[in-house]
Write a protein that holds these residues in place. Sequence first.
Motif, PDB file in Angstrom:
ATOM      1  N   GLN A 190       0.825  -1.206   0.000  1.00 24.28           N
ATOM      2  CA  GLN A 190       0.000   0.000   0.000  1.00 24.28           C
ATOM      3  C   GLN A 190       0.859   1.256   0.000  1.00 24.28           C
ATOM      4  N   ALA A 191       1.876   1.271   0.858  1.00 22.62           N
ATOM      5  CA  ALA A 191       2.748   2.443   0.960  1.00 22.62           C
ATOM      6  C   ALA A 191       3.455   2.701  -0.366  1.00 22.62           C
ATOM      7  N   GLN A 192       3.877   1.648  -1.048  1.00 25.54           N
ATOM      8  CA  GLN A 192       4.567   1.802  -2.333  1.00 25.54           C
ATOM      9  C   GLN A 192       3.646   2.431  -3.376  1.00 25.54           C
ATOM     10  N   ILE A 193       2.406   1.943  -3.445  1.00 21.40           N
ATOM     11  CA  ILE A 193       1.460   2.457  -4.445  1.00 21.40           C
ATOM     12  C   ILE A 193       1.067   3.902  -4.116  1.00 21.40           C
ATOM     13  N   ILE A 194       0.857   4.203  -2.832  1.00 25.15           N
ATOM     14  CA  ILE A 194       0.528   5.578  -2.432  1.00 25.15           C
ATOM     15  C   ILE A 194       1.658   6.525  -2.818  1.00 25.15           C
ATOM     16  N   ASN A 195       2.892   6.127  -2.523  1.00 23.45           N
ATOM     17  CA  ASN A 195       4.043   6.966  -2.880  1.00 23.45           C
ATOM     18  C   ASN A 195       4.156   7.143  -4.388  1.00 23.45           C
ATOM     19  N   HIS A 220      -3.159  11.704   4.267  1.00 28.12           N
ATOM     20  CA  HIS A 220      -1.825  11.990   3.739  1.00 28.12           C
ATOM     21  C   HIS A 220      -1.801  12.267   2.247  1.00 28.12           C
ATOM     22  N   VAL A 221      -2.877  11.930   1.532  1.00 27.32           N
ATOM     23  CA  VAL A 221      -2.846  12.095   0.075  1.00 27.32           C
ATOM     24  C   VAL A 221      -3.759  13.203  -0.429  1.00 27.32           C
ATOM     25  N   SER A 222      -4.658  13.707   0.427  1.00 20.88           N
ATOM     26  CA  SER A 222      -5.696  14.624  -0.042  1.00 20.88           C
ATOM     27  C   SER A 222      -5.380  16.082   0.275  1.00 20.88           C
TER      28      SER A 222
END
Length: 334
Positions: A190-195, A220-222
């Motif tokens: 998940q962390a890899q895809i978010i980054n 963290h993404v919005s």
Amino acid sequence: MNNKEFSPPLLETIRLKKYFPTAHGLLHAVDGVNLTIAKGETLGLVGESGCGKSTLGRVCIRLLETTEGEVLFKGDNICNLTKTGLRAFRRKAQMVFQDPYSSLNPRFSVEQLIAEPLRLHKVYAREQEMMGHVYKLMDTVGLAKRLATSFPHELDGGRRQRIGVARALALNPEFIVLDEPVSALDVCIQAQIINLLQDLKESFKYTYLFITHDLSVVRHVSDRIAVMYLGKVVELADHLEIFEHPQHPYTQALLSAIPIPRLDIRRQRILLEGDVPSPVNPPEGCRFYGRCPSRRDACQRTEPALTERSPGHFTACFYSGPVKTDGGQGRATP
């Protein structure tokens, strides 16, 4: 990030509704939603399962037809597009689906899957040029070239989702709907895809509608966050504002449920009573009435409108007020 820094809206929904006929009546999946998403912005959309998040995302790019209302992309109503106009719109708006395996054709290899939208839209006249672009996309999303001839069943969930991201990027879109893109993946993946999604946004200035039920991710993404409940947006604000000063009782309950990975800290939970009403012919008045700890008689009779209670902070509640929280970090107890 303050939403005032953004350009005029890239996408806007006006009184958007999507109903599905059932044996017992109309299912109100999306019921009168007004949203704007500025160019370069990430709008997070959160809520419980079944609240209409994914349906709203699909209607925004016309994978589903609207029941009523408008979806404006750069000021043009996509609901009125002809077949030719819709084909052109598809190049500007794409989607990354929740389940990477079910969204990929199992008979296609990685390179065929990524090349498919390029072939459908006849982007390249020469096969060699197209495959060069495919390999560049693979490199962009972190897929090794040696995997080009692999099939989806031979890959793990993270690599499958990277294929989905590469397919969405293939036509160089302006707007991407991310429908719970990491919920089916392991935590480390998940962390890899978010980054990856964050890096792509910074590099190519994409605009995202990020749909999720994971509040710790959306924070963290919005840039802004919209909270949905039973087909309605009940709160909308800047991502920091909504975590530090939630106003709607439903938002407050959601934030209180975020787990804290520390034994010395406990969060004061807000436990909601009752069940979510049926979206088939929902009750009049506030749809959160039956579960709201602050409900009044007036809430059962009249539906509250989404109103700006403070600059940039919209809430659909008659008796809401700013509540100072710990910003999602938890509260120490004696």
